[in-house]
Design a protein around this motif. Structure first.
Motif, mmCIF file in Angstrom:
data_model
loop_
_atom_site.group_PDB
_atom_site.id
_atom_site.type_symbol
_atom_site.label_atom_id
_atom_site.label_comp_id
_atom_site.label_asym_id
_atom_site.label_seq_id
_atom_site.Cartn_x
_atom_site.Cartn_y
_atom_site.Cartn_z
ATOM 1 N N ARG A 19 0.825 -1.209 0.000
ATOM 2 C CA ARG A 19 0.000 0.000 0.000
ATOM 3 C C ARG A 19 0.861 1.262 0.000
ATOM 4 N NH1 ARG A 19 -4.114 1.283 -1.814
ATOM 5 N NH2 ARG A 19 -4.586 2.780 -0.212
ATOM 6 N N GLN A 22 2.179 1.724 -3.470
ATOM 7 C CA GLN A 22 1.080 2.135 -4.342
ATOM 8 C C GLN A 22 0.744 3.614 -4.145
ATOM 9 O OE1 GLN A 22 -2.517 -0.011 -3.525
ATOM 10 N NE2 GLN A 22 -2.661 -0.779 -5.607
ATOM 11 N N ILE A 23 0.636 4.042 -2.914
ATOM 12 C CA ILE A 23 0.304 5.438 -2.626
ATOM 13 C C ILE A 23 1.452 6.356 -3.024
ATOM 14 C CG2 ILE A 23 -0.134 7.072 -0.739
ATOM 15 C CD1 ILE A 23 -1.718 4.793 0.611
ATOM 16 N N TYR A 24 2.684 5.923 -2.784
ATOM 17 C CA TYR A 24 3.854 6.737 -3.107
ATOM 18 C C TYR A 24 3.934 7.021 -4.606
ATOM 19 C CZ TYR A 24 8.706 8.248 -3.400
ATOM 20 O OH TYR A 24 9.833 8.949 -3.640
ATOM 21 N N ARG A 25 3.597 6.045 -5.420
ATOM 22 C CA ARG A 25 3.652 6.230 -6.878
ATOM 23 C C ARG A 25 2.641 7.257 -7.370
ATOM 24 N NH1 ARG A 25 4.424 0.067 -9.095
ATOM 25 N NH2 ARG A 25 6.590 -0.126 -8.474
ATOM 26 N N LYS A 26 1.537 7.439 -6.635
ATOM 27 C CA LYS A 26 0.495 8.371 -7.060
ATOM 28 C C LYS A 26 0.767 9.813 -6.625
ATOM 29 C CE LYS A 26 -3.163 4.938 -7.036
ATOM 30 N NZ LYS A 26 -4.451 4.525 -6.436
ATOM 31 N N LEU A 27 1.759 10.037 -5.783
ATOM 32 C CA LEU A 27 2.052 11.382 -5.281
ATOM 33 C C LEU A 27 2.757 12.225 -6.332
ATOM 34 C CD1 LEU A 27 3.376 10.523 -1.716
ATOM 35 C CD2 LEU A 27 1.094 11.298 -2.335
ATOM 36 N N ASN A 28 2.616 13.554 -6.212
ATOM 37 C CA ASN A 28 3.368 14.422 -7.109
ATOM 38 C C ASN A 28 4.796 14.566 -6.582
ATOM 39 O OD1 ASN A 28 3.369 16.389 -5.058
ATOM 40 N ND2 ASN A 28 1.486 17.329 -5.859
ATOM 41 N N GLU A 29 5.642 15.219 -7.341
ATOM 42 C CA GLU A 29 7.071 15.296 -7.009
ATOM 43 C C GLU A 29 7.332 16.023 -5.685
ATOM 44 O OE1 GLU A 29 9.550 13.707 -8.491
ATOM 45 O OE2 GLU A 29 8.006 12.848 -9.770
ATOM 46 N N GLU A 31 5.360 16.159 -3.013
ATOM 47 C CA GLU A 31 5.004 15.266 -1.903
ATOM 48 C C GLU A 31 6.020 14.134 -1.750
ATOM 49 O OE1 GLU A 31 1.112 14.375 -3.352
ATOM 50 O OE2 GLU A 31 0.139 15.751 -1.942
ATOM 51 N N LYS A 32 6.537 13.639 -2.882
ATOM 52 C CA LYS A 32 7.567 12.601 -2.828
ATOM 53 C C LYS A 32 8.831 13.119 -2.145
ATOM 54 C CE LYS A 32 6.218 9.823 -6.816
ATOM 55 N NZ LYS A 32 6.595 9.318 -8.139
#
Length: 115
Positions: A19, A22-29, A31-32
């Protein structure tokens, strides 16, 4: 250890990791970058990291029927709660004292019960 215990352990450790990815991949730069910065901070591991790892180790010890792992997990969990109370000290003294008191009382009760 039988197959049911192994399945529960794989789910216990695999689902949160899956999870997070999965959530990390959906974040913008932006937020990453914020998450990367917080993961590099040792204080993050004292607060949130100890609580998450403590819960995982505690339940892993319960599932695998290995009390040493369970006790280590509970110890780490209580340290994380206590540090969370210290971290909360800047925002509210009453809430901070309440969280630290609950952590100390819960730790004492746990170790008196398992002694």
């Amino acid at each position: 250890m039988d197959a049911v215990q192994i399945v529960f352990l794989v789910l216990l450790w695999g689902v949160p990791i899956f999870r997070f990815i999965q959530i990390y991949r959906k974040l913008n730069e932006e937020e990453k970058a914020e998450i990367k910065a917080s993961l590099k901070s040792p204080l993050y591991y004292l607060d949130d990291g100890f609580r998450y790892i403590g819960f995982l180790l505690m339940f892993s010890g319960m599932i695998a029927l290995i009390p040493v792992i369970q006790h280590i997990g509970v110890s780490i969990l209580f340290i994380g709660w206590f540090y969370g109370g210290l971290d909360l000290l800047d925002k509210s003294v009453k809430q901070s004292v309440a969280v630290m008191s609950i952590a100390v009382i819960a730790a004492g009760a746990y170790f008196l019960i398992w002694r």
